[in-house]
Scaffold this motif. Structure first.
Motif, PDB file in Angstrom:
ATOM      1  N   SER A 118       0.792  -1.336  -0.106  1.00  0.00           N
ATOM      2  CA  SER A 118       0.068   0.115   0.095  1.00  0.00           C
ATOM      3  C   SER A 118       0.772   1.279   0.028  1.00  0.00           C
ATOM      4  CB  SER A 118      -1.028  -0.054   1.123  1.00  0.00           C
ATOM      5  OG  SER A 118      -1.667   1.160   1.323  1.00  0.00           O
ATOM      6  N   LYS A 121       2.553   1.405  -3.442  1.00  0.00           N
ATOM      7  CA  LYS A 121       1.569   2.258  -4.527  1.00  0.00           C
ATOM      8  C   LYS A 121       1.269   3.607  -4.381  1.00  0.00           C
ATOM      9  CE  LYS A 121      -1.150  -2.117  -5.153  1.00  0.00           C
ATOM     10  NZ  LYS A 121      -2.368  -2.962  -4.959  1.00  0.00           N
ATOM     11  N   LYS A 122       1.374   3.934  -2.926  1.00  0.00           N
ATOM     12  CA  LYS A 122       1.184   5.539  -2.761  1.00  0.00           C
ATOM     13  C   LYS A 122       2.305   6.237  -3.023  1.00  0.00           C
ATOM     14  CE  LYS A 122      -2.059   5.174   1.268  1.00  0.00           C
ATOM     15  NZ  LYS A 122      -2.189   5.282   2.699  1.00  0.00           N
ATOM     16  N   SER A 126       2.503   9.095  -5.934  1.00  0.00           N
ATOM     17  CA  SER A 126       3.166  10.248  -5.789  1.00  0.00           C
ATOM     18  C   SER A 126       4.112  10.844  -6.701  1.00  0.00           C
ATOM     19  CB  SER A 126       3.648  10.494  -4.355  1.00  0.00           C
ATOM     20  OG  SER A 126       4.160  11.738  -3.932  1.00  0.00           O
TER      21      SER A 126
END
Length: 132
Positions: A118, A121-122, A126
């Motif tokens: 997670s 992925k962020k 970004s």
């Protein structure tokens, strides 16, 4: 009394020849000659092993005319099994606790990997927004 019997049983079982004799007797009674047959040792040596087994109560001597067959006496083995069972139960509980701990660790590791994915992925999202 029980401890002395248990000591005699385990002492008798410590020798591979005596264990082999007991294994043979588990299929039925046998004479000294029949018991000595598979071993490369004298009949007096086999007789000494038989005396140890008799002293421990693991075998008994019958009488059939001229023949004196030996037979397995399972009582002392049952007592030894009962004594060992306490330790098996102890180890079984330890293994169950270990299994539970491993399951918790798997779940924790799985949750940790999900969190890392997670976060990754962020970070990627970004980075993509920054490069646009």
């Amino acid at each position: 009394m029980f401890a002395t019997q248990l000591d005699s049983t385990f002492s008798a079982l410590a020798d591979p020849t005596r264990r082999a004799i007991l294994a043979r007797l588990s299929s039925g009674e046998a004479s000294v000659t029949e018991l000595a047959e598979p071993f490369k040792m004298s009949q007096p040596a086999i007789s000494k092993h038989l005396k140890v087994l008799e002293h421990a109560g693991l075998i008994s001597r019958g009488r059939d005319a001229q023949r004196r067959p030996r037979r397995l006496e399972a009582g002392p083995l049952a007592d030894a099994t009962q004594w060992l069972e306490k330790y098996r139960e102890h180890w079984e509980r330890n293994y169950q606790q270990l299994d539970a701990l491993l399951e918790v660790m798997k779940l924790s590791d799985s949750n940790s990997r999900k969190k890392k994915r997670s976060v990754k992925k962020k970070e990627i999202a970004s980075h993509e927004r920054q490069t646009e």
